[in-house]
Design an enzyme around this catalytic site. Structure first.
Site, PDB file in Angstrom:
ATOM      1  N   HIS A  51     -30.033   7.256 -80.467  1.00 23.17           N
ATOM      2  CA  HIS A  51     -31.417   7.749 -80.482  1.00 23.17           C
ATOM      3  C   HIS A  51     -32.091   7.556 -79.130  1.00 23.17           C
ATOM      4  O   HIS A  51     -33.229   7.940 -78.919  1.00 23.17           O
ATOM      5  CB  HIS A  51     -32.222   7.037 -81.575  1.00 23.17           C
ATOM      6  CG  HIS A  51     -32.279   5.557 -81.411  1.00 23.17           C
ATOM      7  ND1 HIS A  51     -31.288   4.708 -81.878  1.00 23.17           N
ATOM      8  CD2 HIS A  51     -33.176   4.759 -80.785  1.00 23.17           C
ATOM      9  CE1 HIS A  51     -31.597   3.457 -81.565  1.00 23.17           C
ATOM     10  NE2 HIS A  51     -32.733   3.456 -80.899  1.00 23.17           N
ATOM     11  N   HIS A  81     -35.320   0.673 -72.275  1.00 28.55           N
ATOM     12  CA  HIS A  81     -35.027   2.033 -72.750  1.00 28.55           C
ATOM     13  C   HIS A  81     -36.314   2.835 -72.690  1.00 28.55           C
ATOM     14  O   HIS A  81     -37.388   2.286 -72.461  1.00 28.55           O
ATOM     15  CB  HIS A  81     -34.479   1.992 -74.191  1.00 28.55           C
ATOM     16  CG  HIS A  81     -35.438   1.392 -75.146  1.00 28.55           C
ATOM     17  ND1 HIS A  81     -35.496   0.023 -75.408  1.00 28.55           N
ATOM     18  CD2 HIS A  81     -36.447   1.950 -75.864  1.00 28.55           C
ATOM     19  CE1 HIS A  81     -36.471  -0.214 -76.268  1.00 28.55           C
ATOM     20  NE2 HIS A  81     -37.076   0.933 -76.547  1.00 28.55           N
ATOM     21  N   HIS A  83     -38.763   6.185 -74.422  1.00 29.06           N
ATOM     22  CA  HIS A  83     -39.081   7.108 -75.521  1.00 29.06           C
ATOM     23  C   HIS A  83     -39.691   8.344 -74.879  1.00 29.06           C
ATOM     24  O   HIS A  83     -40.443   8.225 -73.902  1.00 29.06           O
ATOM     25  CB  HIS A  83     -40.063   6.461 -76.504  1.00 29.06           C
ATOM     26  CG  HIS A  83     -39.510   5.251 -77.173  1.00 29.06           C
ATOM     27  ND1 HIS A  83     -38.855   5.302 -78.385  1.00 29.06           N
ATOM     28  CD2 HIS A  83     -39.485   3.941 -76.781  1.00 29.06           C
ATOM     29  CE1 HIS A  83     -38.467   4.073 -78.719  1.00 29.06           C
ATOM     30  NE2 HIS A  83     -38.827   3.231 -77.761  1.00 29.06           N
ATOM     31  N   GLU A  93     -45.088   6.332 -77.128  1.00 29.12           N
ATOM     32  CA  GLU A  93     -45.303   5.768 -78.467  1.00 29.12           C
ATOM     33  C   GLU A  93     -46.748   5.284 -78.559  1.00 29.12           C
ATOM     34  O   GLU A  93     -47.492   5.697 -79.464  1.00 29.12           O
ATOM     35  CB  GLU A  93     -44.291   4.647 -78.728  1.00 29.12           C
ATOM     36  CG  GLU A  93     -42.851   5.187 -78.692  1.00 29.12           C
ATOM     37  CD  GLU A  93     -41.914   4.490 -79.637  1.00 29.12           C
ATOM     38  OE1 GLU A  93     -41.737   3.258 -79.538  1.00 29.12           O
ATOM     39  OE2 GLU A  93     -41.363   5.180 -80.519  1.00 29.12           O
ATOM     40  N   HIS A 106     -39.813   0.857 -72.473  1.00 29.48           N
ATOM     41  CA  HIS A 106     -39.891  -0.428 -73.182  1.00 29.48           C
ATOM     42  C   HIS A 106     -38.914  -1.409 -72.548  1.00 29.48           C
ATOM     43  O   HIS A 106     -37.719  -1.124 -72.419  1.00 29.48           O
ATOM     44  CB  HIS A 106     -39.531  -0.246 -74.666  1.00 29.48           C
ATOM     45  CG  HIS A 106     -40.620   0.430 -75.430  1.00 29.48           C
ATOM     46  ND1 HIS A 106     -40.427   0.971 -76.681  1.00 29.48           N
ATOM     47  CD2 HIS A 106     -41.926   0.667 -75.116  1.00 29.48           C
ATOM     48  CE1 HIS A 106     -41.560   1.501 -77.114  1.00 29.48           C
ATOM     49  NE2 HIS A 106     -42.489   1.332 -76.174  1.00 29.48           N
ATOM     50  N   THR A 186     -40.244  -0.330 -83.042  1.00 32.68           N
ATOM     51  CA  THR A 186     -40.704   1.017 -83.400  1.00 32.68           C
ATOM     52  C   THR A 186     -39.583   1.887 -83.958  1.00 32.68           C
ATOM     53  O   THR A 186     -39.745   3.086 -84.132  1.00 32.68           O
ATOM     54  CB  THR A 186     -41.318   1.737 -82.180  1.00 32.68           C
ATOM     55  OG1 THR A 186     -40.284   1.884 -81.172  1.00 32.68           O
ATOM     56  CG2 THR A 186     -42.491   0.964 -81.617  1.00 32.68           C
TER      57      THR A 186
HETATM   58  C1  LIG Z   1     -31.835  -4.252 -80.839  1.00 30.39           C
HETATM   59  O1  LIG Z   1     -32.849  -4.122 -79.895  1.00 30.39           O
HETATM   60  C2  LIG Z   1     -33.857  -3.247 -80.208  1.00 30.39           C
HETATM   61  C3  LIG Z   1     -34.717  -2.846 -79.210  1.00 30.39           C
HETATM   62  C4  LIG Z   1     -35.744  -1.947 -79.501  1.00 30.39           C
HETATM   63  C5  LIG Z   1     -35.898  -1.456 -80.757  1.00 30.39           C
HETATM   64  C6  LIG Z   1     -36.979  -0.509 -81.083  1.00 30.39           C
HETATM   65  O2  LIG Z   1     -38.200  -1.208 -81.087  1.00 30.39           O
HETATM   66  C7  LIG Z   1     -38.785  -0.900 -79.901  1.00 30.39           C
HETATM   67  S1  LIG Z   1     -39.996  -1.792 -79.291  1.00 30.39           S
HETATM   68  N1  LIG Z   1     -38.251   0.191 -79.308  1.00 30.39           N
HETATM   69  C8  LIG Z   1     -37.194   0.549 -80.049  1.00 30.39           C
HETATM   70  O3  LIG Z   1     -36.514   1.543 -79.899  1.00 30.39           O
HETATM   71  C9  LIG Z   1     -35.061  -1.891 -81.743  1.00 30.39           C
HETATM   72  O4  LIG Z   1     -35.306  -1.388 -82.973  1.00 30.39           O
HETATM   73  C10 LIG Z   1     -34.435  -1.827 -84.008  1.00 30.39           C
HETATM   74  C11 LIG Z   1     -34.023  -2.776 -81.499  1.00 30.39           C
HETATM   75 ZN   LIG Z   2     -38.685   1.234 -77.690  1.00 32.27          ZN
END
Ligand SMILES: COc1ccc([C@H]2OC(=S)NC2=O)c(OC)c1
Ligand SMILES: [Zn+2]
Length: 248
Positions: A51, A81, A83, A93, A106, A186
Site C-alpha cells: 500500500h 513512508h 501517503h 492524511e 510519515h 492510519t
Molecule cells: C508497522 O509500522 C507501521 C507504520 C505505519 C503504519 C500506518 O500508520 C501510519 S502513522 N502510517 C501508516 O501507514 C502502520 O500501520 C499498521 C504500521
Molecule cells: Zn503513514
C-alpha cells in the site's frame, strides 16, 4: 442505547488523521523544541509493502532518535513512508483548516526506552511517535529524487533493495514549529499508540515526482499489475482531543 448496540459501538477516541482547525489549537509554552538526530548510516533498505513504500532504518541502537518536544524520553527511528492521492488535489492524511495537501511524509519512531520491541510499543498509548511533514507542489525535491531513482527496483509488492546513506534530516522543513496531539496508526489495525508531531511548514515535491509514486504496483510480480494510485485515510472525528502548538 440497547445492550447490543453498546456492545458493538466501538470506542475509538483517538483515531488519525484529523483536520487541524487552527482556531481551536492551544499554544502550549511548556512544549520544548524537538531534538532530532538521524544518522545517514542508519538507512538500510527500500521496501514495497503493497500500500506504500518504506525506507527502513536500523533500529537496534539509538543512533537515530527524536526526543523532547511533547515526548517523554527518546524514540528510535524505524521507517519513513509517504501517503499520496490519485491527483495532486489531495493525498495528505492530515488536513489544515480543511486544506488537503498533495502528499504527507510519515517518520515512524518507537519508545525503545520503555518497550523491548516495536511490536510491543504498538500496544501502548505512548509507544510510537510519528513526525508528519506535509508536501506541497513546488520545485523538484533532490532528496525525494534519490528515493525515486531506486523505485524501479521495488516496483512490485514485497520487493526490496538496499538503500543506504540516506540523509532523512535533509527532508525536514527549516522551520520547526509543530502541532501535536494523541492519535493512531492510519492503516489497519489503527492502533491508538501514536503521539503525532506535525510540522507547520510544508516541504516541496514536483508533480512528476508524485506521479512516480502512483506508478508503484500494489500487486506482486506473480499477479496482474495494479497501481498504488492513492493511499491516504479519510479524516477522523477529533472527539474530546485538543491539538497543541509549539508556536503562537
Ligand atoms: C508497522 O509500522 C507501521 C507504520 C505505519 C503504519 C500506518 O500508520 C501510519 S502513522 N502510517 C501508516 O501507514 C502502520 O500501520 C499498521 C504500521
Ligand atoms: Zn503513514
Amino acid at each position: 442505547m440497547g445492550a447490543s448496540t453498546s456492545r458493538h459501538r466501538q470506542c475509538r477516541p483517538r483515531q488519525s488523521p484529523i483536520n487541524i482547525y487552527t482556531k481551536k489549537v492551544r499554544y502550549d509554552s511548556s512544549l520544548k523544541p524537538l531534538y532530532i538526530y538521524y544518522d545517514p548510516k542508519s538507512s538500510q533498505r527500500l521496501v514495497n509493502v503493497g500500500h506504500c513504500f518504506n525506507v527502513e532504518f536500523e533500529d537496534t541502537n539509538d543512533k537515530s532518535v527524536v526526543s523532547d518536544g511533547p515526548l517523554v524520553g527518546y524514540y528510535r527511528l524505524r521507517q519513513c513512508h509517504f501517503h499520496w492521492g490519485a491527483s495532486d488535489k489531495d493525498g495528505s492524511e492530515h488536513v489544515i483548516d480543511g486544506l488537503e495537501y498533495p502528499a504527507e511524509l510519515h517518520i515512524v519512531h518507537w519508545n525503545a526506552q520503555k518497550y523491548p520491541t516495536f511490536d510491543e510499543a504498538l500496544e501502548h498509548p505512548d509507544g510510537v511517535a510519528v513526525i508528519g511533514v506535509l508536501l506541497k507542489i513546488g520545485e523538484t525535491n533532490p532528496l525525494i529524487q534519490s528515493i525515486i531513482d531506486s523505485l524501479d527496483q521495488v516496483k512490485e509488492k514485497n520487493k526490496e533493495c538496499p538503500f543506504t546513506q540516506f540523509d532523512l534530516s535533509s527532508l525536514l522543513p527549516n522551520d520547526r514549529n509543530y502541532w501535536t496531539y494523541q492519535g493512531s496508526l492510519t492503516t489497519t489495525p489503527y492502533l491508538e499508540c501514536v503521539t503525532w508531531i506535525i510540522f507547520q511548514e510544508a516541504i516541496p515535491i514536483d508533480s512528476d515526482q508524485l506521479q512516480h509514486f502512483r506508478s508503484l504496483h500494489c500487486t506482486s510480480e506473480a499477479e496482474d499489475p495494479a497501481f498504488i494510485l492513492e493511499n491516504h485515510r479519510a479524516i477522523q472525528p477529533i472527539e474530546a482531543r485538543v491539538v497543541r502548538s509549539s508556536f503562537k
